[in-house]
Design an enzyme around this catalytic site. Sequence first.
Site, PDB file in Angstrom:
ATOM      1  N   ASP A   1     -39.624  -7.177  16.555  1.00  0.00           N
ATOM      2  CA  ASP A   1     -39.707  -8.626  16.746  1.00  0.00           C
ATOM      3  C   ASP A   1     -40.434  -8.975  18.043  1.00  0.00           C
ATOM      4  O   ASP A   1     -40.044  -9.900  18.750  1.00  0.00           O
ATOM      5  CB  ASP A   1     -38.281  -9.215  16.754  1.00  0.00           C
ATOM      6  CG  ASP A   1     -38.283 -10.729  16.633  1.00  0.00           C
ATOM      7  OD1 ASP A   1     -39.258 -11.282  16.110  1.00  0.00           O
ATOM      8  OD2 ASP A   1     -37.312 -11.357  17.089  1.00  0.00           O
TER       9      ASP A   1
ATOM     10  N   CYS B   1     -35.586 -25.847  11.156  1.00  0.00           N
ATOM     11  CA  CYS B   1     -34.588 -24.778  11.245  1.00  0.00           C
ATOM     12  C   CYS B   1     -33.851 -24.839  12.583  1.00  0.00           C
ATOM     13  O   CYS B   1     -34.470 -24.902  13.649  1.00  0.00           O
ATOM     14  CB  CYS B   1     -35.284 -23.429  11.078  1.00  0.00           C
ATOM     15  SG  CYS B   1     -34.186 -22.008  11.256  1.00  0.00           S
TER      16      CYS B   1
ATOM     17  N   CYS C   1     -28.471 -20.187  14.128  1.00  0.00           N
ATOM     18  CA  CYS C   1     -27.691 -20.678  12.994  1.00  0.00           C
ATOM     19  C   CYS C   1     -27.600 -19.559  11.972  1.00  0.00           C
ATOM     20  O   CYS C   1     -28.602 -18.911  11.668  1.00  0.00           O
ATOM     21  CB  CYS C   1     -28.364 -21.912  12.381  1.00  0.00           C
ATOM     22  SG  CYS C   1     -27.527 -22.583  10.924  1.00  0.00           S
TER      23      CYS C   1
ATOM     24  N   CYS D   1     -24.342 -16.303   1.756  1.00  0.00           N
ATOM     25  CA  CYS D   1     -24.956 -15.352   0.824  1.00  0.00           C
ATOM     26  C   CYS D   1     -23.931 -14.361   0.274  1.00  0.00           C
ATOM     27  O   CYS D   1     -23.265 -13.655   1.043  1.00  0.00           O
ATOM     28  CB  CYS D   1     -26.080 -14.586   1.521  1.00  0.00           C
ATOM     29  SG  CYS D   1     -26.884 -13.374   0.443  1.00  0.00           S
TER      30      CYS D   1
END
EC number: 1.17.99.6
Length: 360
Positions: A142, A222, A249, A256
């Site tokens: 990342d 988002c 968040c 899920c």
Amino acid sequence: MVCSSQLVPRIQGWARELGFSQIGVAGVDLSAAEPGLMQWLAEGFHGEMHYMAAHGLRRARPAELVPGTVSVITARMDYLPRTTPEGWQAVEFERLRRPQEAIVSVYARGRDYHKVLRARLQKLSDRIAEAVGPFGHRVFTDSAPVLEAELARRSGQGWRGKHTLVLSREAGSMFFLGEIYLDMALAPTEPVTAHCGSCQACMDVCPTQAIVAPHRVDARRCISYLTIEHAGPIPPALRPLMGNRIYGCDDCQLICPWNKFAQPSSLPDFDARAPLEGQQLAQLFAWDEAMFLRMTEGGPIRRIGHERWLRNIAVALGNALRATRDAGEAGALRAALATRANDASALVREHVAWALAQGI
């Protein structure tokens, strides 16, 4: 010297010793992903993440980013704290229903994952070099123009959920991804079948409706983007939807069904730090910059800085003020906000003024 046919299983074994849960191998031809990336950028869904556009298609072309790259090793590292209880998703949803409790995304409650993964990916690279001799490589997590989720999908780490995160039947989505770009040809591991079916729970639960279509996220809506990447004022229309979420968040992951299979980390690094779990908003709002830096040392939250931290908490305090029907609680929330009404930062002052107006 280890022959190439034996190398990937050996790498998988070494990776497990380093705390990784799964290793995959992908090729470098990501051309099929390029149109989707360019369309996403063209629609402005990346918001102020200008680095996304600056690197353009290089993100989808590993051999341009690191010349000589012919294979990519992908690595999964689970990050749920070791003490995560059964039914943890319900526990997290319950915390969201306590307006005065500060909610930090699960991944950010422990040590900065960049540091953990990067160091262990380098150790894995060193271990490979011991077996095969020197080779060209570069590790990422990342931290560079890399299509991490696409590489993970192609290498069999999982499939792309409708929230765009990678989902695994064995581990849900509560994991970090890292990569090793290398100049050594390895046999790719096979991708897996998608298993979302008609489920769109992640789309339905998103507080700001940031998942605008299956596999399509508008980062500008988002909460993770707004509280972490976005530097300026948070759009007033979105502030009431943020609730008590002050850093990141997790809602699309909490809802899920596959995350009932999420695995706790084997490492202590991702265990939650006391100041970042179960704290009241007013307590965190009282931190001066020195306290903020001390309490977030070694963690990912530090990168947003004290000003954005206060901005985010001011919004959450305003939402808590609007939610309470108790005069005493309302008075305490107003008092906490009033301490920053004349803050040196115009950004903080503006969000405090908005928050105070929520109790009118």
